[in-house]
Design a protein around this motif. Sequence first.
Motif, mmCIF file in Angstrom:
data_model
loop_
_atom_site.group_PDB
_atom_site.id
_atom_site.type_symbol
_atom_site.label_atom_id
_atom_site.label_comp_id
_atom_site.label_asym_id
_atom_site.label_seq_id
_atom_site.Cartn_x
_atom_site.Cartn_y
_atom_site.Cartn_z
ATOM 1 N N GLU A 17 0.915 -0.879 -0.483
ATOM 2 C CA GLU A 17 -0.046 -0.085 -0.007
ATOM 3 C C GLU A 17 1.121 1.085 -0.271
ATOM 4 O O GLU A 17 0.393 2.154 -0.928
ATOM 5 N N GLY A 18 1.764 1.550 0.616
ATOM 6 C CA GLY A 18 3.007 2.632 1.262
ATOM 7 C C GLY A 18 3.567 2.593 -0.100
ATOM 8 O O GLY A 18 3.560 3.933 -1.192
ATOM 9 N N LEU A 19 3.716 1.960 -1.228
ATOM 10 C CA LEU A 19 4.949 1.787 -2.619
ATOM 11 C C LEU A 19 3.663 1.982 -3.194
ATOM 12 O O LEU A 19 4.005 2.981 -4.021
ATOM 13 N N PHE A 20 2.837 1.447 -3.851
ATOM 14 C CA PHE A 20 1.071 1.861 -4.434
ATOM 15 C C PHE A 20 0.753 4.012 -4.203
ATOM 16 O O PHE A 20 1.818 4.155 -5.107
ATOM 17 N N LYS A 21 1.054 4.405 -3.706
ATOM 18 C CA LYS A 21 0.554 5.652 -2.563
ATOM 19 C C LYS A 21 1.957 6.291 -3.055
ATOM 20 O O LYS A 21 1.650 6.973 -3.851
ATOM 21 N N LEU A 39 17.438 10.722 -2.701
ATOM 22 C CA LEU A 39 18.001 10.134 -3.194
ATOM 23 C C LEU A 39 19.896 10.335 -2.908
ATOM 24 O O LEU A 39 20.875 9.967 -3.569
ATOM 25 N N VAL A 40 20.189 12.108 -3.146
ATOM 26 C CA VAL A 40 21.192 13.213 -2.464
ATOM 27 C C VAL A 40 22.524 11.905 -2.441
ATOM 28 O O VAL A 40 21.698 11.590 -0.815
ATOM 29 N N GLY A 41 22.941 12.319 -2.836
ATOM 30 C CA GLY A 41 24.468 11.358 -2.554
ATOM 31 C C GLY A 41 24.670 9.896 -2.336
ATOM 32 O O GLY A 41 25.392 8.789 -1.687
ATOM 33 N N PRO A 120 20.797 -3.294 1.477
ATOM 34 C CA PRO A 120 19.181 -3.828 0.706
ATOM 35 C C PRO A 120 19.766 -4.534 -0.777
ATOM 36 O O PRO A 120 20.114 -3.509 -1.850
ATOM 37 N N VAL A 121 19.665 -5.718 -1.462
ATOM 38 C CA VAL A 121 19.456 -5.796 -2.262
ATOM 39 C C VAL A 121 17.911 -6.597 -3.023
ATOM 40 O O VAL A 121 17.134 -6.744 -2.447
ATOM 41 N N ILE A 122 18.514 -5.975 -4.716
ATOM 42 C CA ILE A 122 16.962 -6.166 -4.495
ATOM 43 C C ILE A 122 16.673 -6.894 -5.886
ATOM 44 O O ILE A 122 17.765 -7.015 -7.073
ATOM 45 N N VAL A 298 13.169 1.658 -4.417
ATOM 46 C CA VAL A 298 14.495 2.281 -3.944
ATOM 47 C C VAL A 298 14.652 3.269 -2.873
ATOM 48 O O VAL A 298 15.756 3.278 -2.061
ATOM 49 N N GLU A 299 13.785 4.368 -2.723
ATOM 50 C CA GLU A 299 13.822 5.077 -1.384
ATOM 51 C C GLU A 299 13.450 4.506 -0.322
ATOM 52 O O GLU A 299 13.540 4.886 0.480
ATOM 53 N N ARG A 300 12.356 3.619 -0.434
ATOM 54 C CA ARG A 300 11.992 2.392 0.452
ATOM 55 C C ARG A 300 13.463 1.878 1.493
ATOM 56 O O ARG A 300 13.282 1.988 2.589
#
Length: 304
Positions: A17-21, A39-41, A120-122, A298-300
């Motif tokens: 839900e958080g990702l959709f929003k 995501l600066v830096g 984190p790995v995606i 990526v933000e999350r």
Amino acid sequence: MKKDLLTFRDLSADDCEGLFKRSLELKEHHAAGMPDRTLVGKTLGLIFDKPSTRTRVSFEAAMVQLGGTPLFLSTQDTQLIRNEPIADTANVLSRYLDCLAVRTYSQDLLNELAAAASIPVINGLTDLYHPCQVLSDLMTILENKGGLEGLRIVWVGDGNNVAHSWLNAAAILPLHLVVACPEGYQPDEAILKAAIEDSKGGIEVITDPEEAVRDADVIYTDVWASMGQESEHGLRRKFFQPYQVNEGLVAKAKEDVIVMHCLPAHRGEEITADVLDGAHSIVWDQAENKLHMHKGVVERLILG
Ligand code: CP
Ligand code: NVA
């Protein structure tokens, strides 16, 4: 503790839900020319040892637009090609980068890499799963249908990596998922069984594609031979012919059915040109949403 996205099962309903929003919001900002520089830096490494257009470019563009830096690493150009252990690679890359997106063959290898990495790995696609694809697909369905509950979402074709991620999604979200695959090409038994056990909105397995798409709100298909299965292509074409998404099949669904394909598509095989380029198809919006969803992911993962 760091969080990975290795399978759709790594997410909760609240995470989704958080990702959709957030992805829908990032999409709006992008359209309005409002920059989000969260995501600066920060640096995302991409280790890809299968080809990619959409996943690679959308992750790279996502990082640039968020003010960060993507670093593409073809496996051919790293010491992985000379057998440096995956765990050593993960350990070292964790000292340089903030996150890693990986496209590879083996899910076990990805899991091993993630276990050794402190970042984190995606999963950017393995033979078994493609979770980021289904996240952006769900965002696209939400945009087009206003919700997920009560929709009949029909997978037609191979019980492959994308289908497996759909099954995992149906174990977490209230999806009514219908899977129509030829005998012998059904999803992995263990993944299917676990998804049915945990299903939130019902999972049906139907062999007849015409029965499956009756009253469908969404028809989804993918290639008949995935990357790594090229040698089976000729044989698969014979078995999969009745599962082609063509005008006749689409006519059996609801009038406002949307047709989806993760792309790349083979016109004249799993989908006809008139359907892929026709009024029910939303494949270009679907492809675009990978950019917005990957920003959210990526933000999350990087910011927590
Ligand atoms: N849908 C998708 O993952 O496309 P690519 O193989 O081009 O990344
Ligand atoms: N099932 C396809 C998806 C491509 C995005 C493959 O693995 O080749």
